[in-house]
Design an enzyme around this catalytic site. Structure first.
Site, PDB file in Angstrom:
ATOM      1  N   ASP A 141       3.688   0.742  12.361  1.00 26.21           N
ATOM      2  CA  ASP A 141       2.543   0.287  11.850  1.00 26.21           C
ATOM      3  C   ASP A 141       2.299  -1.414  12.141  1.00 26.21           C
ATOM      4  OD1 ASP A 141       1.871   2.415  10.286  1.00 26.21           O
ATOM      5  OD2 ASP A 141       2.684   1.722   8.444  1.00 26.21           O
TER       6      ASP A 141
ATOM      7  N   LEU B 284       6.598  19.927   7.831  1.00 29.85           N
ATOM      8  CA  LEU B 284       7.816  19.344   7.214  1.00 29.85           C
ATOM      9  C   LEU B 284       7.667  19.308   5.788  1.00 29.85           C
ATOM     10  CD1 LEU B 284       8.771  16.457   9.487  1.00 29.85           C
ATOM     11  CD2 LEU B 284       9.824  18.728   9.461  1.00 29.85           C
TER      12      LEU B 284
ATOM     13  N   ILE C 220       6.492   7.117  17.018  1.00 27.99           N
ATOM     14  CA  ILE C 220       6.407   7.809  16.004  1.00 27.99           C
ATOM     15  C   ILE C 220       4.887   8.481  16.177  1.00 27.99           C
ATOM     16  CG2 ILE C 220       6.211   7.487  13.471  1.00 27.99           C
ATOM     17  CD1 ILE C 220       8.774   6.863  14.322  1.00 27.99           C
TER      18      ILE C 220
ATOM     19  N   LYS D 173       0.745  -1.328  -0.116  1.00 28.79           N
ATOM     20  CA  LYS D 173       0.090   0.060   0.013  1.00 28.79           C
ATOM     21  C   LYS D 173       0.857   1.295   0.172  1.00 28.79           C
ATOM     22  CE  LYS D 173      -1.805   1.719   3.943  1.00 28.79           C
ATOM     23  NZ  LYS D 173      -1.512   3.072   4.112  1.00 28.79           N
ATOM     24  N   ASN D 174       1.970   1.323   0.817  1.00 33.21           N
ATOM     25  CA  ASN D 174       2.583   2.560   1.076  1.00 33.21           C
ATOM     26  C   ASN D 174       3.627   2.950  -0.191  1.00 33.21           C
ATOM     27  OD1 ASN D 174       1.102   2.933   3.552  1.00 33.21           O
ATOM     28  ND2 ASN D 174       2.904   2.566   4.812  1.00 33.21           N
TER      29      ASN D 174
ATOM     30  N   ARG E 115      -8.885  -0.263   3.725  1.00 33.35           N
ATOM     31  CA  ARG E 115      -8.113   0.772   3.462  1.00 33.35           C
ATOM     32  C   ARG E 115      -6.699   0.137   2.930  1.00 33.35           C
ATOM     33  NH1 ARG E 115      -8.942   6.473   5.757  1.00 33.35           N
ATOM     34  NH2 ARG E 115      -7.470   7.021   4.298  1.00 33.35           N
TER      35      ARG E 115
ATOM     36  N   ARG F  50      -0.669  14.501  13.190  1.00 34.71           N
ATOM     37  CA  ARG F  50      -0.206  14.255  11.678  1.00 34.71           C
ATOM     38  C   ARG F  50      -0.075  15.589  10.959  1.00 34.71           C
ATOM     39  NH1 ARG F  50      -2.413   8.672   9.432  1.00 34.71           N
ATOM     40  NH2 ARG F  50      -0.200   8.488   8.615  1.00 34.71           N
ATOM     41  N   PRO F  51       0.864  16.472  11.389  1.00 31.08           N
ATOM     42  CA  PRO F  51       0.866  17.786  10.630  1.00 31.08           C
ATOM     43  C   PRO F  51       1.510  17.543   9.460  1.00 31.08           C
ATOM     44  CG  PRO F  51       2.310  17.729  12.319  1.00 31.08           C
ATOM     45  CD  PRO F  51       1.661  16.269  12.454  1.00 31.08           C
ATOM     46  N   ILE F  52       1.627  18.773   8.531  1.00 30.27           N
ATOM     47  CA  ILE F  52       2.347  18.504   7.294  1.00 30.27           C
ATOM     48  C   ILE F  52       3.265  19.556   7.284  1.00 30.27           C
ATOM     49  CG2 ILE F  52       0.657  17.198   5.826  1.00 30.27           C
ATOM     50  CD1 ILE F  52      -0.121  20.001   4.725  1.00 30.27           C
TER      51      ILE F  52
ATOM     52  N   ARG G 112      -4.658  10.632   3.946  1.00 27.98           N
ATOM     53  CA  ARG G 112      -3.508  11.385   4.385  1.00 27.98           C
ATOM     54  C   ARG G 112      -2.664  11.492   3.013  1.00 27.98           C
ATOM     55  NH1 ARG G 112      -0.747  14.150   7.858  1.00 27.98           N
ATOM     56  NH2 ARG G 112       1.453  13.986   7.611  1.00 27.98           N
TER      57      ARG G 112
ATOM     58  N   CYS H 133      -6.237   8.035   9.130  1.00 24.26           N
ATOM     59  CA  CYS H 133      -6.496   7.357  10.329  1.00 24.26           C
ATOM     60  C   CYS H 133      -6.321   8.310  11.444  1.00 24.26           C
ATOM     61  CB  CYS H 133      -5.615   6.216  10.415  1.00 24.26           C
ATOM     62  SG  CYS H 133      -6.271   4.861   9.413  1.00 24.26           S
TER      63      CYS H 133
HETATM   64  C1  UD1 Z   1       4.083   6.629   6.510  1.00 21.10           C
HETATM   65  C2  UD1 Z   1       3.017   5.787   6.215  1.00 21.10           C
HETATM   66  C3  UD1 Z   1       2.518   5.051   7.635  1.00 21.10           C
HETATM   67  C4  UD1 Z   1       3.559   4.983   8.623  1.00 21.10           C
HETATM   68  C5  UD1 Z   1       4.400   6.340   8.555  1.00 21.10           C
HETATM   69  C6  UD1 Z   1       5.620   6.167   9.589  1.00 21.10           C
HETATM   70  C7  UD1 Z   1       2.192   6.165   4.102  1.00 21.10           C
HETATM   71  C8  UD1 Z   1       1.069   6.266   3.172  1.00 21.10           C
HETATM   72  N1  UD1 Z   1       1.951   6.153   5.331  1.00 21.10           N
HETATM   73  O1  UD1 Z   1       3.140   7.804   6.973  1.00 21.10           O
HETATM   74  O2  UD1 Z   1       1.757   3.962   7.278  1.00 21.10           O
HETATM   75  O3  UD1 Z   1       3.048   4.831   9.859  1.00 21.10           O
HETATM   76  O4  UD1 Z   1       5.075   6.571   7.389  1.00 21.10           O
HETATM   77  O5  UD1 Z   1       6.346   4.810   9.275  1.00 21.10           O
HETATM   78  O6  UD1 Z   1       3.246   5.724   3.522  1.00 21.10           O
HETATM   79  N2  UD1 Z   1       5.405  14.632  10.927  1.00 21.10           N
HETATM   80  C9  UD1 Z   1       5.532  16.060  11.569  1.00 21.10           C
HETATM   81  N3  UD1 Z   1       5.376  17.050  10.456  1.00 21.10           N
HETATM   82  C10 UD1 Z   1       5.257  16.312   9.025  1.00 21.10           C
HETATM   83  C11 UD1 Z   1       5.126  15.286   8.674  1.00 21.10           C
HETATM   84  C12 UD1 Z   1       5.359  14.385   9.825  1.00 21.10           C
HETATM   85  O7  UD1 Z   1       5.571  16.344  12.477  1.00 21.10           O
HETATM   86  O8  UD1 Z   1       5.224  17.341   8.080  1.00 21.10           O
HETATM   87  C13 UD1 Z   1       5.385  13.798  12.023  1.00 21.10           C
HETATM   88  C14 UD1 Z   1       3.988  12.955  12.078  1.00 21.10           C
HETATM   89  O9  UD1 Z   1       3.094  13.563  12.853  1.00 21.10           O
HETATM   90  C15 UD1 Z   1       4.607  11.592  12.741  1.00 21.10           C
HETATM   91  C16 UD1 Z   1       6.106  11.447  12.235  1.00 21.10           C
HETATM   92  O10 UD1 Z   1       6.454  12.644  11.822  1.00 21.10           O
HETATM   93  O11 UD1 Z   1       4.488  11.883  14.125  1.00 21.10           O
HETATM   94  C17 UD1 Z   1       6.051  10.458  11.133  1.00 21.10           C
HETATM   95  O12 UD1 Z   1       5.337  10.757  10.114  1.00 21.10           O
HETATM   96  P1  UD1 Z   1       5.547  10.399   8.572  1.00 21.10           P
HETATM   97  O13 UD1 Z   1       7.028   9.573   8.480  1.00 21.10           O
HETATM   98  O14 UD1 Z   1       5.570  11.663   7.647  1.00 21.10           O
HETATM   99  O15 UD1 Z   1       4.311   9.364   8.045  1.00 21.10           O
HETATM  100  P2  UD1 Z   1       3.432   9.459   6.996  1.00 21.10           P
HETATM  101  O16 UD1 Z   1       4.154   9.629   5.711  1.00 21.10           O
HETATM  102  O17 UD1 Z   1       2.194  10.034   7.345  1.00 21.10           O
END
Ligand code: UD1
Length: 418
Positions: free
Chosen positions: A304, A125, A326, A22-23, A396, A121-123, A92, A116
């Protein structure tokens, strides 16, 4: 909506296999936008997150054709650069489609993504580092508007090795004449798969799988076909299902090194593990004992699989301590497992589990994708009938999970209605 009815207490026995990841599929589907050409993808799992991503691609103007074992995407006639808000909220990872749109059109518009409920889960970064490579960001209450004249050559360093931010930055930097270096990048196998796919299309992405990735822009990309890597989280799920039922299973189509930390922990709890090129054999005929787990970015223990492994630990002898490093809200599912007799305590990002001899059946409501799968595993080992409802999360990310478990001898059926 569907629910699972599980008559637990049967040891799993036999062989099954895992579907495509999936990822890895989600960023690769997004990447198809960049080429403006035709891409054939094999081994894409038939799951809800893929269906939503394909809806978004179609909405943007891509032609999508599903054939028996492949998906064909033609992005030549795509002109739309706004990701529809209703679909954005459902997923997401839709945020990484923005990077692909920017690469091709130098602009994109999208709202804040959903997904989920496992943490805030901010964006930030994604957006902060977009700015560093020359993308202007205009945030209003509803939309985030991105635009640039060109992507700039830059060395950037992520504060945290975010998977999504790494993918988004790679995607945004594929076309052009610049060179972007991402330090402290995520090292997950799905990023390697994305880079391999992009390079197959003619991109220059170096260093994927390490913590420094270099992307040298190219001017055009070409038609290509690609087979998505196997899903390492599904692999772990099926192996832990074997372990929690005291069973003996062989799971095929796996890349074993992708799940090394999980295999090590399964051995530590007392399972016998044998690894061959593309399969893992697990025998759990011994008494299983407690272990401690810390989730970490790859190559650490994957967050996960934390809910699934924690559920296994509820029936292992002794006390286990799980540190979730995480996502801050990833123990919610445990409240449901607790109703089956699990003895647990949660202190911030730490879960303490005192193993019990057995779990008892219950009616459970799935809280998120992996939490829902953890409840299914709990149902497999509990004596009696367990019902897991609210499967909208589980579908999903798992393709035919019930069928794969039935292949291993589980008594599980999918039934319509809550
Ligand atoms: C991806 C995976 C998810 C997995 C996660 C960590 C997909 C579709 N999903 O999610 O299954 O659990 O990696 O291995 O590939 N963070 C920030 N700011 C940001 C981005 C992230 O603070 O802009 C934080 C998140 O809140 C979280 C951590 O960084 O605490 C890890 O997030 P991230 O590695 O970005 O996970 P995803 O890409 O959302």
């Amino acid at each position: 909506m569907y629910r699972y009815i599980i008559n637990g207490g049967k040891k799993l026995y036999g062989e099954s296999y895992v579907s495509g990841s999936k990822n890895a599929s989600l960023p690769i589907l997004a990447a198809c936008i960049i080429s403006g050409k035709t891409t054939k993808l094999y081994n894409v799992p038939d799951i809800e997150d893929v269906r939503i991503t394909l809806e978004i691609l179609k909405d943007l103007g891509c032609k999508v054709k599903k054939e028996k074992n492949k998906i064909i995407i033609n992005s030549k006639y795509m002109t739309e650069t706004t990701i529809p808000e209703n679909l954005m909220r459902k997923l997401r990872s839709s945020v990484i489609i923005a990077g692909a749109i920017i690469a091709r059109f130098k602009k994109a518009q999208f709202s804040y993504p959903g997904g989920c409920d496992i943490g805030s889960r901010p964006i930030n970064l994604h957006l902060e580092n977009f700015k560093k490579i020359g993308i202007k960001i205009n945030e209003n209450t509803r939309y985030i508007e991105c635009s640039c004249d060109k992507i700039e050559s830059k060395n950037i360093e992520l504060d945290f090795p975010s998977v999504g931010a790494t993918e988004n930055l790679i995607l945004a930097s594929v076309l052009g004449t610049q060179e972007v270096v991402i330090k402290n990048s995520a090292m997950e196998p799905e990023i390697v798969d994305l880079a391999q796919f992009l390079n197959r299309m003619g991109a220059n992405v170096y260093g994927a799988g390490t913590n420094v990735i270099k992307i040298k822009g190219v001017t055009t990309l070409k038609d290509t076909s690609y087979k998505i890597m196997p899903d390492r989280i599904e692999a772990g799920t099926l192996l832990i299902a074997g372990a929690i039922t005291g069973g003996m299973v062989k799971i095929n189509s796996i890349i074993p090194e992708h799940i090394s930390p999980v295999l090590n922990k399964l051995e530590e709890v007392g399972c016998e593990i044998k690894i061959s090129k593309n399969a893992v054999y697990l025998n759990a005929n011994q008494k299983l004992k407690a272990v401690n787990i810390k989730t970490m970015p790859y190559p650490g223990f994957p967050t996960d699989l934390q809910p699934l492994f924690s559920t296994l630990l509820t029936i292992c002898e002794g006390t286990s301590i799980i540190s979730e490093n995480i996502f801050e809200n990833r123990f919610k599912f445990m409240q449901e497992i607790q109703r089956m007799g699990a003895q647990i305590a949660i202190e911030g990002k730490t879960l303490i589990i005192k193993g019990v001899k057995r779990l008892h059946s219950a009616d459970l409501e799935s809280t998120d994708l992996r939490g829902g799968a953890a409840m299914v595993l709990a149902g497999l080992c509990a004596k009696g009938t367990t019902r897991v409802s609210n499967l909208k999360y589980l579908i999903r990310g798992y393709e035919n999970l019930d069928k794969k478990l039935r292949d291993l001898g589980a008594d599980i059926i999918r039934e319509e209605g809550e």
